[in-house]
Write a protein that holds these residues in place. Structure first.
Motif, short mmCIF file in Angstrom:
data_model
loop_
_atom_site.label_atom_id
_atom_site.label_comp_id
_atom_site.label_asym_id
_atom_site.label_seq_id
_atom_site.Cartn_x
_atom_site.Cartn_y
_atom_site.Cartn_z
N UNK B 124 75.29 12.31 20.80
CA UNK B 124 74.17 13.24 20.87
C UNK B 124 74.36 14.09 22.11
N UNK B 125 74.46 15.38 21.95
CA UNK B 125 74.76 16.26 23.08
C UNK B 125 73.52 16.97 23.60
N UNK B 126 73.78 17.90 24.53
CA UNK B 126 72.71 18.74 25.07
C UNK B 126 71.96 19.44 23.94
N UNK B 127 72.77 20.01 23.04
CA UNK B 127 72.18 20.71 21.92
C UNK B 127 71.98 19.70 20.81
N UNK B 128 70.75 19.52 20.37
CA UNK B 128 70.46 18.35 19.55
C UNK B 128 70.95 18.42 18.10
N UNK B 129 71.44 19.57 17.66
CA UNK B 129 71.91 19.64 16.27
C UNK B 129 70.77 19.73 15.27
N UNK B 130 69.69 20.37 15.72
CA UNK B 130 68.50 20.50 14.87
C UNK B 130 68.36 21.97 14.47
N UNK B 131 68.21 22.20 13.17
CA UNK B 131 68.01 23.57 12.68
C UNK B 131 66.52 23.91 12.74
N UNK B 132 66.21 25.03 13.41
CA UNK B 132 64.81 25.38 13.62
C UNK B 132 64.07 25.69 12.33
N UNK B 133 64.82 26.12 11.33
CA UNK B 133 64.15 26.54 10.10
C UNK B 133 63.90 25.38 9.15
N UNK B 166 53.41 12.69 10.64
CA UNK B 166 52.52 13.83 10.47
C UNK B 166 53.23 15.16 10.69
N UNK B 167 54.43 15.12 11.27
CA UNK B 167 55.17 16.36 11.50
C UNK B 167 56.40 16.47 10.60
N UNK B 168 56.53 15.54 9.66
CA UNK B 168 57.77 15.47 8.88
C UNK B 168 58.08 16.75 8.14
N UNK B 169 57.04 17.46 7.73
CA UNK B 169 57.27 18.64 6.89
C UNK B 169 56.94 19.95 7.61
N UNK B 170 56.86 19.89 8.94
CA UNK B 170 56.61 21.09 9.72
C UNK B 170 57.96 21.65 10.16
N UNK B 171 58.22 22.94 9.97
CA UNK B 171 59.50 23.48 10.44
C UNK B 171 59.70 23.19 11.93
#
Lengths: 241, 248
Positions: B124-133, B166-171
């Motif tokens: 796991x790096x600095x950049x978390x590998x998460x797509x904002x969309x 509760x945040x599972x489906x929030x972009x």
């Protein structure tokens, strides 16, 4: 017996199928693209604009458009793909998904191929679908339009595949646009020549199967070699980041 | 340039052994007294580095850096900003190719054994590998897809475990920085890779989260895995080994 001694954690031996991993990469890219639809429209708008500006800027005469319509459409399609290339890896690079992609146990070139196929589906294919409309607008006859669509259908994946090499190579650079074009356009020229050549031959009533076979050869060559080159370029780009 | 501290905290769990360029290092640890290990046999190191050297922008980051990461250990890479902590971790993860030396996974060189290594290592790096969309669930599903596909129940449970219920489906772009990191950290709850390489893992995480992560790191070590971590957070776990970079 030491109760605190670590139990040996089992090493992971199972592996996810390559195809399954490729499908996952492909679907993620498609999903992200559909959440950001204006990015999908950009190459299409550019394509339409360039094609509509030619009759206005050069000549609206039927004879001119009949003769150069296929070339205009091919050049416009090529430039649209070129414009969209910078996005191929850039967002993934910025948010770290590219790192995680490289760390997947599956061969990187296949995952890159999946990404490139998603890129073609989202940029190349819509251009092909729009071509008949714009072709009729440029007074191309039915036979020419059909051949043109066929050449674009074979040619745009080649553009995406070759472009992925350039996009991967210029990933670490801040302003990659110009360098990307310089690297990639020479490699696009043969595809362009054979693409427009096929339509010209069809317009003269000649057999085009030879031309199409050559374009198919381009596609097979790009499909088999470009992913390796892109994967290697990605490793270099990420290594320097 | 770089040196390595040997720190022994007795019998609770074996520490990473960090030796400065030990000539007999290639042999199975002759310098280690068995009593230190409370009678158990010295386990085979998961990851072993011999004579690592890395130069970046014509600056020598480290040289002759040798260490081995034993199963059951947490190792912290320390050093001031710019001392090469992230670079070392990226080298260990196989993301950086510009280095010299030997790096082996379970006794085999990593370059020859890359696929098996990648299957057993999580980075796991600095950049978390998460797509904002994408939503947290979609992100986690995509991250796990190439490693260990899980059904949505397991993924939702992991997200709930990191406080994202509760945040599972929030972009993800609508989530806070800490919540976005937590999406990536949900992998710690479902990862089956024995080796974890975590760069700045505590960034943007609140106090409760930090404690939970520390527990997870210790648990992974207790299960026989190994963790390599960098952080500017004051981390001091029992039995933690240290690799110090950049000090004079």
């Amino acid at each position: 017996m030491n109760v605190n001694a670590p139990i040996a954690l089992k090493k992971v031996d199972s592996s996810v199928g390559v195809f399954q991993a490729m499908v996952s990469v492909f679907l993620r890219d498609v999903r992200v693209a559909f959440r950001q639809r204006q990015d999908l429209l950009n190459p299409l708008l550019f394509f339409t604009m360039v094609v509509t500006l030619f009759p206005l800027g050069v000549s609206p005469e039927v004879a001119f458009l009949k003769q150069s319509g296929a070339g205009i459409l091919w050049v416009a399609a090529l430039l649209s793909v070129l414009l969209s290339l910078d996005h191929l890896f850039r967002h993934d690079f910025d948010d770290g998904t590219l790192e995680q992609l490289m760390l997947q146990p599956q061969p990187l070139f296949l995952l890159v191929l999946a990404k490139t196929m998603a890129h073609w589906l989202l940029t190349g294919l819509p251009l092909v679908l729009l071509t008949p409309v714009l072709g009729l607008m440029l007074h191309l006859d039915g036979n020419s339009v059909a051949t043109l669509c066929l050449t674009l259908l074979i040619g745009t994946p080649v553009l995406s595949l070759i472009g992925s090499i350039g996009a991967a190579l210029t990933l670490g650079l801040r302003s990659a646009g110009v360098l990307l074009s310089l690297l990639i356009i020479p490699l696009y020229i043969p595809v362009l020549i054979f693409g427009t050549g096929t339509v010209a031959a069809a317009a003269e009533g000649a057999q085009v199967s030879g031309y199409l076979a050559l374009m198919g050869a381009f596609l097979v060559l790009a499909l088999t070699l470009a992913p390796f080159a892109s994967a290697a370029a990605l490793r270099i780009s990420l290594s320097n980041s | 340039m770089a040196f390595v501290i040997m720190r022994d905290v007795g019998i609770k769990c074996p520490v990473s052994i960090l030796v400065p360029d030990w000539p007999s290092f290639m042999h199975p640890m002759p310098y280690r007294r068995p009593s230190l290990l409370n009678g158990t046999q010295m386990p085979e190191p998961l990851l072993q580095a011999v004579g690592l050297e890395c130069e970046r922008d014509e600056r020598l980051l480290f040289q002759n850096l040798s260490f081995s990461i034993l199963p059951g250990t947490v190792t912290r890479v320390e050093g001031p900003n710019g001392s090469g902590k992230t670079t070392l971790l990226r080298i260990l993860a196989g993301l950086n190719d510009a280095w010299a030396g030997d790096l082996s996974w379970c006794g085999t060189s990593i370059s020859q054994n890359r696929e098996s290594y990648l299957r057993n290592m999580m980075y796991l790096g600095h950049r978390p590998g998460i797509k904002h969309l994408l939503t947290p669930l979609e992100n986690l599903r995509a991250l796990m897809a190439g490693r260990r596909p899980l059904d949505d129940d397991a993924l939702l449970q992991a997200l709930a475990g990191t406080g994202l219920a509760g945040f599972e489906h929030v972009p993800c772009r609508n989530l806070s920085a800490g919540q976005q990191r937590r999406v990536a950290l949900a992998r710690l709850l479902i990862a089956d890779e024995p080796l974890w390489i975590l760069d700045e893992v505590f960034t943007a995480i609140d106090a409760d989260g930090v404690e939970a992560i520390e527990t997870l790191l210790l648990q992974r070590a207790r299960e026989g895995g190994a963790v390599i971590v960098t952080t500017h957070h004051d981390l001091d776990l029992p039995g933690m080994g240290r690799i110090t970079l950049g000090a004079a």
